[in-house]
Design a protein around this motif. Structure first.
Motif, PDB file in Angstrom:
ATOM      1  N   MET A   6       0.958  -1.387  -0.204  1.00  0.00           N
ATOM      2  CA  MET A   6      -0.040  -0.395   0.046  1.00  0.00           C
ATOM      3  C   MET A   6       0.673   1.034   0.234  1.00  0.00           C
ATOM      4  O   MET A   6       0.497   2.436  -0.848  1.00  0.00           O
ATOM      5  N   LEU A   7       1.863   1.926   0.852  1.00  0.00           N
ATOM      6  CA  LEU A   7       3.471   2.279   0.732  1.00  0.00           C
ATOM      7  C   LEU A   7       3.363   2.519  -0.543  1.00  0.00           C
ATOM      8  O   LEU A   7       3.693   3.837  -0.587  1.00  0.00           O
ATOM      9  N   LEU A   8       3.726   1.795  -1.291  1.00  0.00           N
ATOM     10  CA  LEU A   8       4.387   1.684  -2.901  1.00  0.00           C
ATOM     11  C   LEU A   8       3.673   2.085  -4.095  1.00  0.00           C
ATOM     12  O   LEU A   8       3.834   3.811  -3.787  1.00  0.00           O
ATOM     13  N   LEU A   9       2.126   1.737  -3.465  1.00  0.00           N
ATOM     14  CA  LEU A   9       0.992   1.942  -4.679  1.00  0.00           C
ATOM     15  C   LEU A   9       1.208   3.793  -4.211  1.00  0.00           C
ATOM     16  O   LEU A   9       0.889   4.608  -5.116  1.00  0.00           O
ATOM     17  N   SER A  10       1.142   3.858  -3.019  1.00  0.00           N
ATOM     18  CA  SER A  10       0.798   5.166  -1.851  1.00  0.00           C
ATOM     19  C   SER A  10       1.721   6.055  -3.035  1.00  0.00           C
ATOM     20  O   SER A  10       1.693   7.357  -4.171  1.00  0.00           O
ATOM     21  N   ALA A  11       3.248   6.103  -2.480  1.00  0.00           N
ATOM     22  CA  ALA A  11       4.446   6.971  -2.841  1.00  0.00           C
ATOM     23  C   ALA A  11       4.313   6.733  -4.469  1.00  0.00           C
ATOM     24  O   ALA A  11       4.261   7.679  -5.815  1.00  0.00           O
ATOM     25  N   LEU A  12       3.775   5.566  -5.517  1.00  0.00           N
ATOM     26  CA  LEU A  12       3.694   6.199  -6.804  1.00  0.00           C
ATOM     27  C   LEU A  12       2.801   7.005  -7.180  1.00  0.00           C
ATOM     28  O   LEU A  12       3.109   8.256  -8.358  1.00  0.00           O
ATOM     29  N   THR A  13       2.033   6.734  -6.587  1.00  0.00           N
ATOM     30  CA  THR A  13       0.442   7.887  -6.890  1.00  0.00           C
ATOM     31  C   THR A  13       0.838   9.318  -6.531  1.00  0.00           C
ATOM     32  O   THR A  13       0.743  10.273  -7.273  1.00  0.00           O
ATOM     33  N   LEU A  14       1.773   9.887  -5.053  1.00  0.00           N
ATOM     34  CA  LEU A  14       1.853  10.842  -5.406  1.00  0.00           C
ATOM     35  C   LEU A  14       3.210  11.526  -6.144  1.00  0.00           C
ATOM     36  O   LEU A  14       3.425  12.863  -5.643  1.00  0.00           O
ATOM     37  N   SER A  15       3.601  10.689  -6.570  1.00  0.00           N
ATOM     38  CA  SER A  15       4.925  11.341  -7.684  1.00  0.00           C
ATOM     39  C   SER A  15       4.527  12.215  -8.288  1.00  0.00           C
ATOM     40  O   SER A  15       4.880  12.830  -9.323  1.00  0.00           O
ATOM     41  N   GLY A  16       2.990  12.029  -9.125  1.00  0.00           N
ATOM     42  CA  GLY A  16       2.222  12.902  -9.869  1.00  0.00           C
ATOM     43  C   GLY A  16       2.435  14.270  -8.988  1.00  0.00           C
ATOM     44  O   GLY A  16       1.924  15.268 -10.503  1.00  0.00           O
ATOM     45  N   CYS A  17       2.192  14.154  -8.171  1.00  0.00           N
ATOM     46  CA  CYS A  17       0.822  15.533  -6.854  1.00  0.00           C
ATOM     47  C   CYS A  17       2.451  16.931  -7.270  1.00  0.00           C
ATOM     48  O   CYS A  17       3.439  16.079  -6.595  1.00  0.00           O
ATOM     49  N   SER A  18       2.072  18.345  -6.836  1.00  0.00           N
ATOM     50  CA  SER A  18       3.156  18.936  -6.427  1.00  0.00           C
ATOM     51  C   SER A  18       2.348  19.914  -5.375  1.00  0.00           C
ATOM     52  O   SER A  18       1.135  20.118  -5.244  1.00  0.00           O
ATOM     53  N   GLY A  19       3.527  20.814  -4.695  1.00  0.00           N
ATOM     54  CA  GLY A  19       2.684  21.874  -4.065  1.00  0.00           C
ATOM     55  C   GLY A  19       2.450  21.410  -2.934  1.00  0.00           C
ATOM     56  O   GLY A  19       2.434  21.809  -1.861  1.00  0.00           O
ATOM     57  N   ILE A  20       3.347  20.155  -2.178  1.00  0.00           N
ATOM     58  CA  ILE A  20       2.799  19.764  -1.394  1.00  0.00           C
ATOM     59  C   ILE A  20       4.160  20.053  -0.108  1.00  0.00           C
ATOM     60  O   ILE A  20       5.557  19.473  -0.504  1.00  0.00           O
ATOM     61  N   GLU A  21       4.264  21.207   1.150  1.00  0.00           N
ATOM     62  CA  GLU A  21       5.035  20.619   1.394  1.00  0.00           C
ATOM     63  C   GLU A  21       5.349  19.567   2.971  1.00  0.00           C
ATOM     64  O   GLU A  21       4.566  19.126   3.196  1.00  0.00           O
ATOM     65  N   VAL A  22       6.523  19.469   2.438  1.00  0.00           N
ATOM     66  CA  VAL A  22       7.414  18.253   3.172  1.00  0.00           C
ATOM     67  C   VAL A  22       7.264  18.387   4.549  1.00  0.00           C
ATOM     68  O   VAL A  22       6.902  17.262   5.826  1.00  0.00           O
ATOM     69  N   THR A  23       7.328  20.099   5.000  1.00  0.00           N
ATOM     70  CA  THR A  23       7.891  19.848   6.412  1.00  0.00           C
ATOM     71  C   THR A  23       6.339  20.068   7.654  1.00  0.00           C
ATOM     72  O   THR A  23       6.614  18.978   8.592  1.00  0.00           O
ATOM     73  N   ARG A  24       5.159  19.505   6.890  1.00  0.00           N
ATOM     74  CA  ARG A  24       4.352  19.540   7.056  1.00  0.00           C
ATOM     75  C   ARG A  24       3.835  18.045   8.172  1.00  0.00           C
ATOM     76  O   ARG A  24       3.571  17.475   9.113  1.00  0.00           O
ATOM     77  N   TYR A  25       4.696  16.791   7.336  1.00  0.00           N
ATOM     78  CA  TYR A  25       4.873  15.365   8.238  1.00  0.00           C
ATOM     79  C   TYR A  25       5.968  15.265   8.646  1.00  0.00           C
ATOM     80  O   TYR A  25       6.377  14.308   8.486  1.00  0.00           O
ATOM     81  N   GLN A  26       6.782  16.323   9.268  1.00  0.00           N
ATOM     82  CA  GLN A  26       8.343  16.515   9.671  1.00  0.00           C
ATOM     83  C   GLN A  26       8.014  15.357  10.594  1.00  0.00           C
ATOM     84  O   GLN A  26       9.219  14.443  10.986  1.00  0.00           O
ATOM     85  N   ALA A  27       7.392  15.445  11.906  1.00  0.00           N
ATOM     86  CA  ALA A  27       6.837  14.870  13.168  1.00  0.00           C
ATOM     87  C   ALA A  27       5.786  12.987  12.697  1.00  0.00           C
ATOM     88  O   ALA A  27       6.291  12.319  13.814  1.00  0.00           O
ATOM     89  N   GLU A  28       6.084  12.848  11.564  1.00  0.00           N
ATOM     90  CA  GLU A  28       4.813  11.430  11.688  1.00  0.00           C
ATOM     91  C   GLU A  28       5.840  10.369  12.455  1.00  0.00           C
ATOM     92  O   GLU A  28       7.266  10.775  11.865  1.00  0.00           O
ATOM     93  N   ARG A  29       5.581   9.496  12.637  1.00  0.00           N
ATOM     94  CA  ARG A  29       6.327   8.424  12.810  1.00  0.00           C
ATOM     95  C   ARG A  29       5.224   7.195  12.312  1.00  0.00           C
ATOM     96  O   ARG A  29       4.516   6.684  12.392  1.00  0.00           O
ATOM     97  N   PRO A  30       5.866   6.215  11.745  1.00  0.00           N
ATOM     98  CA  PRO A  30       7.307   5.774  12.232  1.00  0.00           C
ATOM     99  C   PRO A  30       8.394   6.781  10.427  1.00  0.00           C
ATOM    100  O   PRO A  30       7.775   6.396   9.876  1.00  0.00           O
ATOM    101  N   GLU A  31       9.024   7.242  10.557  1.00  0.00           N
ATOM    102  CA  GLU A  31      10.148   7.760   9.943  1.00  0.00           C
ATOM    103  C   GLU A  31      10.124   6.640   8.796  1.00  0.00           C
ATOM    104  O   GLU A  31      10.681   6.021   8.582  1.00  0.00           O
ATOM    105  N   LEU A  32       9.717   6.840   7.458  1.00  0.00           N
ATOM    106  CA  LEU A  32      10.156   6.987   5.766  1.00  0.00           C
ATOM    107  C   LEU A  32      11.423   7.147   5.932  1.00  0.00           C
ATOM    108  O   LEU A  32      11.970   8.089   4.826  1.00  0.00           O
ATOM    109  N   ARG A  33      11.738   5.921   5.313  1.00  0.00           N
ATOM    110  CA  ARG A  33      13.592   5.994   4.728  1.00  0.00           C
ATOM    111  C   ARG A  33      13.547   5.337   3.439  1.00  0.00           C
ATOM    112  O   ARG A  33      13.680   4.831   3.702  1.00  0.00           O
TER     113      ARG A  33
END
Length: 117
Positions: A6-33
């Protein structure tokens, strides 16, 4: 294992999006490496639907993921329910490395429509 799919498909889907501020998710855990997650073989499944929910086409994808230095390579092999096949190669770059954080990445499509007979 289904969580990875599910995470892989989500990442691939979001690859087409732009304008997302990643700092919004800075505190999310577990951290995606990405270098840990996209390493080895990943399997995924999905489908395309009309707005009314009827299924147009199903697919399965096998992703061979590896790293060359700071660059990730995602070699995706799709098989669709109508018998067609498609290969896509994506490269993952760390955009924020020079700014002292690794919180932002870009997935760049190299081959979006390379059809495999």
């Amino acid at each position: 294992m289904p969580y990875k799919h599910m995470l892989l498909l989500s990442a691939l889907t979001l690859s087409g999006c732009s304008g997302i501020e990643v700092t919004r998710y800075q505190a999310e855990r577990p951290e995606l490496r990405l270098e840990e997650y996209f390493n080895g073989t990943l399997d995924g499944w999905g489908q395309f639907q009309k707005r009314d929910g009827s299924v147009l086409k199903r697919f399965k994808v096998k992703v061979d993921a590896r790293w060359e230095g700071d660059q990730g390579i995602l070699d995706e092999h799709f098989e669709y329910s109508d018998g067609t096949r498609q290969q896509r190669v994506k490269r993952v770059f760390d955009l924020m490395k020079d700014f002292g954080t690794s919180k932002s990445t870009k997935i760049d499509s190299i081959f979006d429509s390379l059809l495999v007979p």
